[in-house]
Motif scaffolding. Structure first.
Motif, PDB file in Angstrom:
ATOM      1  N   SER A  43       0.832  -1.201   0.000  1.00 36.42           N
ATOM      2  CA  SER A  43       0.000   0.000   0.000  1.00 36.42           C
ATOM      3  C   SER A  43       0.870   1.256   0.000  1.00 36.42           C
ATOM      4  CB  SER A  43      -0.963  -0.001   1.189  1.00 36.42           C
ATOM      5  OG  SER A  43      -0.249  -0.046   2.400  1.00 36.42           O
ATOM      6  N   LEU A  44       2.007   1.244   0.721  1.00 35.05           N
ATOM      7  CA  LEU A  44       2.921   2.388   0.687  1.00 35.05           C
ATOM      8  C   LEU A  44       3.519   2.576  -0.707  1.00 35.05           C
ATOM      9  CD1 LEU A  44       4.834   2.138   4.088  1.00 35.05           C
ATOM     10  CD2 LEU A  44       3.195   3.881   3.379  1.00 35.05           C
ATOM     11  N   ALA A  45       3.858   1.473  -1.359  1.00 34.71           N
ATOM     12  CA  ALA A  45       4.408   1.568  -2.717  1.00 34.71           C
ATOM     13  C   ALA A  45       3.358   2.138  -3.674  1.00 34.71           C
ATOM     14  CB  ALA A  45       4.874   0.196  -3.194  1.00 34.71           C
ATOM     15  N   LEU A  49       3.604   5.701  -5.695  1.00 32.21           N
ATOM     16  CA  LEU A  49       3.425   5.820  -7.143  1.00 32.21           C
ATOM     17  C   LEU A  49       2.311   6.804  -7.483  1.00 32.21           C
ATOM     18  CD1 LEU A  49       3.826   2.131  -8.341  1.00 32.21           C
ATOM     19  CD2 LEU A  49       5.368   4.040  -8.767  1.00 32.21           C
ATOM     20  N   LEU A  50       1.242   6.777  -6.719  1.00 32.61           N
ATOM     21  CA  LEU A  50       0.134   7.695  -6.943  1.00 32.61           C
ATOM     22  C   LEU A  50       0.570   9.144  -6.721  1.00 32.61           C
ATOM     23  CD1 LEU A  50      -2.936   7.997  -7.479  1.00 32.61           C
ATOM     24  CD2 LEU A  50      -3.213   7.961  -5.001  1.00 32.61           C
ATOM     25  N   ILE A  51       1.301   9.381  -5.657  1.00 35.64           N
ATOM     26  CA  ILE A  51       1.779  10.739  -5.355  1.00 35.64           C
ATOM     27  C   ILE A  51       2.724  11.229  -6.443  1.00 35.64           C
ATOM     28  CG2 ILE A  51       3.234  12.071  -3.773  1.00 35.64           C
ATOM     29  CD1 ILE A  51       1.933  10.462  -1.484  1.00 35.64           C
ATOM     30  N   PHE A  52       3.660  10.381  -6.869  1.00 39.30           N
ATOM     31  CA  PHE A  52       4.576  10.783  -7.935  1.00 39.30           C
ATOM     32  C   PHE A  52       3.827  11.044  -9.239  1.00 39.30           C
ATOM     33  CE2 PHE A  52       8.280   8.807  -5.567  1.00 39.30           C
ATOM     34  CZ  PHE A  52       8.898  10.029  -5.353  1.00 39.30           C
ATOM     35  N   GLY A  53       2.824  10.242  -9.527  1.00 36.33           N
ATOM     36  CA  GLY A  53       2.019  10.466 -10.734  1.00 36.33           C
ATOM     37  C   GLY A  53       1.306  11.805 -10.687  1.00 36.33           C
ATOM     38  N   ILE A  54       0.718  12.119  -9.534  1.00 35.73           N
ATOM     39  CA  ILE A  54       0.029  13.402  -9.384  1.00 35.73           C
ATOM     40  C   ILE A  54       1.017  14.555  -9.508  1.00 35.73           C
ATOM     41  CG2 ILE A  54      -1.196  14.853  -7.717  1.00 35.73           C
ATOM     42  CD1 ILE A  54      -2.597  12.275  -6.758  1.00 35.73           C
TER      43      ILE A  54
END
Length: 121
Positions: A43-45, A49-54
């Protein structure tokens, strides 16, 4: 001779049966459970990835807006330069001595060569 051949085939049959039973035993593996630590790591990974994508998308949006703004400013600059150049051409045409003399004669002024001074730039 028929007997040893038959024993050989029986041995092969028994060996195949043993392989089959051992294969089926190895096929049925116990279900692997996912631990809480693994769930947390996954879940942290995914969150990372979601944060970097945003972040990437937001930076691209800012870059696009800056590029568009720069393009608009460049277009305004080009139009202003063209207007300035046209006005400069108009000033040069209005500064011509022949035009000034013609305008003076039309308005009742006379050219007195004693009073004319030529100024060079």
């Amino acid at each position: 001779m028929a007997q040893p051949a038959r024993q050989l085939t029986q041995r092969e049959y028994v060996q195949k049966q043993r392989r089959h039973t051992t294969d089926s035993q190895t096929m049925t593996l116990p279900k692997r459970r996912i631990t809480k630590g693994e769930k947390l790591l996954w879940s942290l990974a995914a969150l990372t990835l979601l944060i970097f994508g945003i972040l990437i998308v937001s930076k691209q949006a800012v870059l696009y807006e800056s590029s568009r703004s720069l393009s608009n400013i460049e277009q305004k600059l080009e139009s202003t330069e063209k207007t300035n150049q046209d006005l400069q051409t108009q000033v040069q045409s209005l500064k011509q001595p022949e035009r000034i003399i013609k305008f003076a004669k039309e308005n009742g002024l006379k050219l007195n060569s004693k009073n004319v001074k030529i100024v060079n730039k």
